[in-house]
Design a protein around this motif. Sequence first.
Motif, PDB file in Angstrom:
ATOM      1  N   ARG A  23       0.877  -1.350  -0.585  1.00  0.00           N
ATOM      2  CA  ARG A  23       0.258  -0.019   0.102  1.00  0.00           C
ATOM      3  C   ARG A  23       0.780   1.619  -0.673  1.00  0.00           C
ATOM      4  NH1 ARG A  23      -4.850   1.877  -0.881  1.00  0.00           N
ATOM      5  NH2 ARG A  23      -5.838   0.267  -0.515  1.00  0.00           N
ATOM      6  N   VAL A  24       2.124   1.483   0.520  1.00  0.00           N
ATOM      7  CA  VAL A  24       2.995   2.145   0.260  1.00  0.00           C
ATOM      8  C   VAL A  24       3.437   2.704  -0.928  1.00  0.00           C
ATOM      9  CG1 VAL A  24       4.915   3.220   1.637  1.00  0.00           C
ATOM     10  CG2 VAL A  24       3.321   2.171   3.511  1.00  0.00           C
ATOM     11  N   LEU A  25       4.382   1.507  -0.757  1.00  0.00           N
ATOM     12  CA  LEU A  25       4.672   1.071  -2.504  1.00  0.00           C
ATOM     13  C   LEU A  25       3.195   2.438  -3.987  1.00  0.00           C
ATOM     14  CD1 LEU A  25       6.921   0.875  -4.944  1.00  0.00           C
ATOM     15  CD2 LEU A  25       5.671  -1.655  -5.254  1.00  0.00           C
ATOM     16  N   VAL A  26       2.808   1.836  -3.519  1.00  0.00           N
ATOM     17  CA  VAL A  26       1.119   1.845  -4.263  1.00  0.00           C
ATOM     18  C   VAL A  26       0.725   3.786  -4.192  1.00  0.00           C
ATOM     19  CG1 VAL A  26      -1.264   1.967  -5.424  1.00  0.00           C
ATOM     20  CG2 VAL A  26       0.418  -0.432  -5.221  1.00  0.00           C
ATOM     21  N   PHE A  29       4.025   5.168  -5.514  1.00  0.00           N
ATOM     22  CA  PHE A  29       3.671   5.648  -6.909  1.00  0.00           C
ATOM     23  C   PHE A  29       2.913   6.596  -7.597  1.00  0.00           C
ATOM     24  CE2 PHE A  29       1.944   3.759 -10.619  1.00  0.00           C
ATOM     25  CZ  PHE A  29       2.553   3.306 -11.390  1.00  0.00           C
ATOM     26  N   TYR A  30       1.561   6.715  -7.408  1.00  0.00           N
ATOM     27  CA  TYR A  30       0.861   7.744  -7.495  1.00  0.00           C
ATOM     28  C   TYR A  30       1.005   9.002  -6.905  1.00  0.00           C
ATOM     29  CZ  TYR A  30      -1.882   4.181  -9.826  1.00  0.00           C
ATOM     30  OH  TYR A  30      -2.356   2.479 -10.753  1.00  0.00           O
ATOM     31  N   ASP A  31       1.345   9.324  -5.875  1.00  0.00           N
ATOM     32  CA  ASP A  31       1.306  10.607  -5.427  1.00  0.00           C
ATOM     33  C   ASP A  31       3.391  11.026  -6.162  1.00  0.00           C
ATOM     34  OD1 ASP A  31       0.257  10.606  -2.988  1.00  0.00           O
ATOM     35  OD2 ASP A  31       1.728  10.510  -1.413  1.00  0.00           O
ATOM     36  N   LEU A  32       3.887  10.501  -6.752  1.00  0.00           N
ATOM     37  CA  LEU A  32       5.096  10.585  -7.554  1.00  0.00           C
ATOM     38  C   LEU A  32       4.123  11.363  -8.961  1.00  0.00           C
ATOM     39  CD1 LEU A  32       7.407   8.178  -6.980  1.00  0.00           C
ATOM     40  CD2 LEU A  32       8.329  10.936  -6.439  1.00  0.00           C
ATOM     41  N   MET A  33       3.719  10.911  -9.876  1.00  0.00           N
ATOM     42  CA  MET A  33       2.693  10.591 -10.728  1.00  0.00           C
ATOM     43  C   MET A  33       2.259  11.982 -11.387  1.00  0.00           C
ATOM     44  SD  MET A  33      -0.117   8.431 -13.070  1.00  0.00           S
ATOM     45  CE  MET A  33       0.769   6.578 -12.653  1.00  0.00           C
ATOM     46  N   ASP A  34       1.585  12.312  -9.767  1.00  0.00           N
ATOM     47  CA  ASP A  34       0.782  13.393  -9.928  1.00  0.00           C
ATOM     48  C   ASP A  34       1.565  14.805  -9.440  1.00  0.00           C
ATOM     49  OD1 ASP A  34      -1.953  13.346  -9.595  1.00  0.00           O
ATOM     50  OD2 ASP A  34      -1.670  13.266  -7.496  1.00  0.00           O
ATOM     51  N   LEU A  35       2.731  14.524  -9.029  1.00  0.00           N
ATOM     52  CA  LEU A  35       4.003  15.732  -8.479  1.00  0.00           C
ATOM     53  C   LEU A  35       5.410  15.877  -9.614  1.00  0.00           C
ATOM     54  CD1 LEU A  35       5.044  14.863  -4.915  1.00  0.00           C
ATOM     55  CD2 LEU A  35       3.942  16.782  -5.138  1.00  0.00           C
ATOM     56  N   GLN A  96       7.761   5.990 -18.714  1.00  0.00           N
ATOM     57  CA  GLN A  96       7.334   6.710 -17.571  1.00  0.00           C
ATOM     58  C   GLN A  96       7.029   5.446 -16.193  1.00  0.00           C
ATOM     59  OE1 GLN A  96       5.444  10.238 -18.755  1.00  0.00           O
ATOM     60  NE2 GLN A  96       6.860  10.622 -19.708  1.00  0.00           N
ATOM     61  N   TRP A  97       6.139   4.983 -16.621  1.00  0.00           N
ATOM     62  CA  TRP A  97       5.844   3.742 -15.650  1.00  0.00           C
ATOM     63  C   TRP A  97       6.622   3.166 -14.651  1.00  0.00           C
ATOM     64  CZ3 TRP A  97       5.014  -1.050 -13.196  1.00  0.00           C
ATOM     65  CH2 TRP A  97       3.921  -0.909 -12.400  1.00  0.00           C
ATOM     66  N   LEU A  98       7.777   3.069 -15.293  1.00  0.00           N
ATOM     67  CA  LEU A  98       8.907   1.879 -15.094  1.00  0.00           C
ATOM     68  C   LEU A  98       9.818   3.252 -14.074  1.00  0.00           C
ATOM     69  CD1 LEU A  98       9.529  -0.296 -17.933  1.00  0.00           C
ATOM     70  CD2 LEU A  98       8.664  -1.243 -16.090  1.00  0.00           C
ATOM     71  N   ALA A  99       9.962   3.983 -14.486  1.00  0.00           N
ATOM     72  CA  ALA A  99      10.691   5.158 -14.014  1.00  0.00           C
ATOM     73  C   ALA A  99       9.753   5.307 -12.407  1.00  0.00           C
ATOM     74  CB  ALA A  99      11.132   6.639 -14.779  1.00  0.00           C
ATOM     75  N   CYS A 100       8.572   5.468 -13.112  1.00  0.00           N
ATOM     76  CA  CYS A 100       8.011   6.357 -11.426  1.00  0.00           C
ATOM     77  C   CYS A 100       7.780   5.312 -10.693  1.00  0.00           C
ATOM     78  CB  CYS A 100       7.087   6.313 -11.639  1.00  0.00           C
ATOM     79  SG  CYS A 100       5.594   7.678 -11.085  1.00  0.00           S
ATOM     80  N   MET A 101       7.751   4.356 -10.960  1.00  0.00           N
ATOM     81  CA  MET A 101       7.477   3.148  -9.915  1.00  0.00           C
ATOM     82  C   MET A 101       9.149   2.952  -9.576  1.00  0.00           C
ATOM     83  SD  MET A 101       6.061   0.586  -8.158  1.00  0.00           S
ATOM     84  CE  MET A 101       4.242  -0.031  -9.088  1.00  0.00           C
ATOM     85  N   ALA A 104       9.443   4.946  -6.918  1.00  0.00           N
ATOM     86  CA  ALA A 104       8.818   4.724  -5.419  1.00  0.00           C
ATOM     87  C   ALA A 104       9.774   3.582  -4.361  1.00  0.00           C
ATOM     88  CB  ALA A 104       7.154   4.406  -5.886  1.00  0.00           C
ATOM     89  N   MET A 105       9.765   2.817  -5.068  1.00  0.00           N
ATOM     90  CA  MET A 105      10.436   1.480  -5.042  1.00  0.00           C
ATOM     91  C   MET A 105      11.407   1.958  -4.005  1.00  0.00           C
ATOM     92  SD  MET A 105      10.329  -2.351  -6.907  1.00  0.00           S
ATOM     93  CE  MET A 105      10.705  -1.020  -8.151  1.00  0.00           C
ATOM     94  N   GLY A 106      12.431   3.038  -3.853  1.00  0.00           N
ATOM     95  CA  GLY A 106      13.965   4.050  -3.826  1.00  0.00           C
ATOM     96  C   GLY A 106      12.945   4.420  -1.874  1.00  0.00           C
ATOM     97  N   ASP A 107      12.400   5.422  -3.124  1.00  0.00           N
ATOM     98  CA  ASP A 107      11.498   6.012  -1.925  1.00  0.00           C
ATOM     99  C   ASP A 107      11.116   5.200  -0.398  1.00  0.00           C
ATOM    100  OD1 ASP A 107      12.401   8.272  -3.209  1.00  0.00           O
ATOM    101  OD2 ASP A 107      10.156   8.902  -3.973  1.00  0.00           O
ATOM    102  N   ILE A 108      10.367   3.855  -0.885  1.00  0.00           N
ATOM    103  CA  ILE A 108      10.178   4.121  -0.112  1.00  0.00           C
ATOM    104  C   ILE A 108      11.126   2.730   0.865  1.00  0.00           C
ATOM    105  CG2 ILE A 108       7.905   4.070  -0.604  1.00  0.00           C
ATOM    106  CD1 ILE A 108       7.925   0.589  -0.669  1.00  0.00           C
TER     107      ILE A 108
END
Length: 132
Positions: A23-26, A29-35, A96-101, A104-108
């Motif tokens: 849940r934290v990862l997802v 992921f979508y927060d980054l997509m927005d930002l 972009q999907w892969l980079a965003c994911m 996100a994996m790095g951030d969490i």
Amino acid sequence: MQIDEKPPFDTPFEWIGGEGQVRVLVDRFYDLMDLEPGYKELRDAHGSTLQDARDKLFWFLCGWLGGPDHYQQRFGHPRLRMRHMPFSIGILERDQWLACMDQAMGDIGVDAALRARLAQSFFQTADWMRNR
Ligand code: HEM
């Protein structure tokens, strides 16, 4: 851990830390997509709200990682490529999907060896989703 070493977990789902971490990862992921301006085309492919996408990706990834099959229980077989047909997906959106994911994996703080393995698997799935 080396990338080819056998990890002490039965599934990537356990390795990542179970439902809470998925849940934290997802969410990240979508927060980054927005930002992030670098994911603008990917964000534009989505609707005005990302709430449905958040829930669906969370349910899907739990099963995809080897955990509970929440997505299948609700919606039946994922048929992911078919479900992505309404969206125009080319190399740009895939990358972009892969980079965003990956970000996100790095951030969490996903374990580096798991992150590298998942990045490979995500590539296969995302590349299969291309429809232009
Ligand atoms: C390759 C680039 C991709 C793009 C541009 C993309 C875009 C989208 C969009 C616009 C939606 C609709 C969201 C909504 O309902 O509001 C969606 C749904 C979804 N995506 Fe993707 N996606 C991509 C890759 C992936 C990958 C690699 C996965 C899985 C690892 C995935 C899993 C899902 C799931 C499970 C849904 C919900 C499907 C449903 O039940 O309707 N997507 N995607």
